[in-house]
Design a protein around this motif. Sequence first.
Motif, PDB file in Angstrom:
ATOM      1  N   GLN A  27      44.072  37.673  48.959  1.00 20.98           N
ATOM      2  CA  GLN A  27      43.946  38.200  47.598  1.00 20.98           C
ATOM      3  C   GLN A  27      44.002  37.131  46.522  1.00 20.98           C
ATOM      4  OE1 GLN A  27      46.789  41.322  46.948  1.00 20.98           O
ATOM      5  NE2 GLN A  27      46.020  42.578  48.634  1.00 20.98           N
ATOM      6  N   LYS A 155      44.578  53.470  47.708  1.00 25.29           N
ATOM      7  CA  LYS A 155      43.487  53.187  46.779  1.00 25.29           C
ATOM      8  C   LYS A 155      43.119  54.421  45.961  1.00 25.29           C
ATOM      9  CE  LYS A 155      38.660  51.774  46.495  1.00 25.29           C
ATOM     10  NZ  LYS A 155      37.461  51.297  47.227  1.00 25.29           N
ATOM     11  N   ILE A 313      44.475  47.559  38.968  1.00 25.38           N
ATOM     12  CA  ILE A 313      44.787  46.391  39.807  1.00 25.38           C
ATOM     13  C   ILE A 313      45.204  46.845  41.201  1.00 25.38           C
ATOM     14  CG2 ILE A 313      46.459  44.529  40.137  1.00 25.38           C
ATOM     15  CD1 ILE A 313      46.363  44.002  37.177  1.00 25.38           C
ATOM     16  N   ALA A 316      42.183  47.769  43.097  1.00 23.13           N
ATOM     17  CA  ALA A 316      41.421  46.583  43.508  1.00 23.13           C
ATOM     18  C   ALA A 316      42.092  45.879  44.687  1.00 23.13           C
ATOM     19  CB  ALA A 316      41.278  45.626  42.319  1.00 23.13           C
ATOM     20  N   LYS A 317      43.424  45.866  44.717  1.00 28.66           N
ATOM     21  CA  LYS A 317      44.129  45.255  45.844  1.00 28.66           C
ATOM     22  C   LYS A 317      43.907  46.065  47.125  1.00 28.66           C
ATOM     23  CE  LYS A 317      47.809  42.924  43.254  1.00 28.66           C
ATOM     24  NZ  LYS A 317      49.273  42.874  42.978  1.00 28.66           N
ATOM     25  N   ARG A 365      38.085  39.075  45.406  1.00 27.53           N
ATOM     26  CA  ARG A 365      39.003  38.304  44.562  1.00 27.53           C
ATOM     27  C   ARG A 365      38.486  38.229  43.126  1.00 27.53           C
ATOM     28  NH1 ARG A 365      39.584  35.368  49.413  1.00 27.53           N
ATOM     29  NH2 ARG A 365      37.868  33.974  48.872  1.00 27.53           N
ATOM     30  N   GLN A 367      36.653  40.525  41.730  1.00 24.12           N
ATOM     31  CA  GLN A 367      36.867  41.871  41.198  1.00 24.12           C
ATOM     32  C   GLN A 367      38.332  42.052  40.792  1.00 24.12           C
ATOM     33  OE1 GLN A 367      35.020  45.477  43.125  1.00 24.12           O
ATOM     34  NE2 GLN A 367      37.156  45.891  43.649  1.00 24.12           N
ATOM     35  N   LEU A 368      39.243  41.533  41.596  1.00 23.36           N
ATOM     36  CA  LEU A 368      40.670  41.632  41.282  1.00 23.36           C
ATOM     37  C   LEU A 368      41.004  40.841  40.026  1.00 23.36           C
ATOM     38  CD1 LEU A 368      43.530  42.523  41.969  1.00 23.36           C
ATOM     39  CD2 LEU A 368      43.710  40.550  43.515  1.00 23.36           C
ATOM     40  N   ARG A 369      40.438  39.626  39.895  1.00 19.44           N
ATOM     41  CA  ARG A 369      40.684  38.844  38.678  1.00 19.44           C
ATOM     42  C   ARG A 369      40.178  39.576  37.437  1.00 19.44           C
ATOM     43  NH1 ARG A 369      38.726  34.536  41.770  1.00 19.44           N
ATOM     44  NH2 ARG A 369      36.809  34.472  40.518  1.00 19.44           N
ATOM     45  N   LYS A 371      40.089  42.850  37.048  1.00 17.52           N
ATOM     46  CA  LYS A 371      41.064  43.897  36.749  1.00 17.52           C
ATOM     47  C   LYS A 371      42.325  43.308  36.117  1.00 17.52           C
ATOM     48  CE  LYS A 371      38.686  47.363  38.320  1.00 17.52           C
ATOM     49  NZ  LYS A 371      38.203  48.447  37.421  1.00 17.52           N
ATOM     50  N   GLN A 372      42.726  42.132  36.573  1.00 20.99           N
ATOM     51  CA  GLN A 372      43.883  41.472  35.976  1.00 20.99           C
ATOM     52  C   GLN A 372      43.612  41.087  34.521  1.00 20.99           C
ATOM     53  OE1 GLN A 372      44.244  38.351  38.871  1.00 20.99           O
ATOM     54  NE2 GLN A 372      45.616  39.543  40.219  1.00 20.99           N
TER      55      GLN A 372
END
Length: 486
Positions: A27, A155, A313, A316-317, A365, A367-369, A371-372
Amino acid sequence: MTQRTQRNTAALAALVAAMALAGCASQGPAHTPLAQITAADTGLTGTSPINASDATALSAPQWWTGLGDTQLNQLITQALTGSPSLAASNARFEKAAALATASSTASDIRGTLSADATRQRYTANGMIPAPIAGNIYNSSNVQAGLSWAPDFFGKHSAELQSALGQARAAKADSAAAATQLAAQVARSYVALARLIAQREVAERTLGQRQSLLSLSEQRTKAGLDSQVELTQAQAGMPEARTQIEMLNEQITLTRRTIAVLCAQAPDAQNALSPQLAALRLQNVPQTLGADLLGRRPDVVAARWRVEAATQGIDAAKADFYPDVNLTAFVGLNALGLDNLFQGSSRQLGITPALRLPIFDGKRLRAQLRGKQADLDTAIAQYNGAVLDAVKQAGDSIASVQSLQRQQSLQTESLSKAERAYDFAVQRYRAGLGNQITVLNTETQLITQRRLAVDLRARELDTRVALAAALGGGWSNDTQAVQVSGH
């Protein structure tokens, strides 16, 4: 179960576990979100030390009724009922609530039923052998299916909570729009009352100047004044009439503004004539507490967007973990309609599916960034909304307190200006004073009368602004946003 099957099953389970662990470990670096502003950061106390009557007046759902004008109450009710902009805001909430309902179905078992019939000539040169090849046949199919995507890693739950957060934020946005609309109508109403009061001052001034002109004409005929004094008295008349005409223009425009705010034709309120003196002043708190600002719907909306981004987030995780889907079907399939309902035409099956994000880490990763970054944006916007709320409410309280002191001083000045003008006119009538003295004292009196009207209007306006700054009596009822069927 044979030993070979057991070995294959064990190998498959081990592979799945290893690949799942590989996905969990990719992640990227941990993210520390921005810090949310606190009451201490803004200099606010936890609660406001105000008496119960002040709190009730400021936080009542229909706070504008405290102004004591039934006509204003009707206008605001009409605006809240018919405003196109408010209707659009409510529609955005309905859309967000519908999306939340859609998200709630992600883990539901879904069923399908299909039926079809086809008449087809099969090619003689294809994979279908004789006697079907080169001939025309009917084929038919009846099938029922079930599918289920279990939420093993949370999710779907996170997506639902994110959607609910957005729906609740949209609900608060709608309430904020209603509060601002009510405040707009009320402030426009106060502005109209001020203009009408100013016109009354201008008309009174015109009457005074008409009296002064008549007196000056009499004195000129008697040889007590020259043409200079008469011309000075005449010059004041056009100026007073010009002032009245300017106020008439502003009154017309303000009435049209109020009509449009109330979803009416621009000329629908041509006879609207509120009286400034009839509007009541509401009590205000001496200090501001965080509990009062917590009622502001725009602040609540920003807070819900932070919650929605946090859940985004988590969703996304969850994409880094395996995705499991189960499908099953049962039905009938036959070549020829007469064979469809024979026992030998039945078909059934089950399809477990597993998706492992092994070679998709870079996209996930990123996509996660994203969302962050959304969370940091939401927190920054929340912090900005809180600071704006503190400033708006604090400014209104400071203005009200200053205006109260100004009002006390101005009342004394107006009283003295009226006495000075009466003395000047009396002396002029008696031939003991001149017209210049009368005009000077009249100018001071007009200034004080206009200032009295402006101060009264500003006191009312700042109280309306403060009521809006404190949320307009809105209550954050999160239970009002529900998901259909849940």
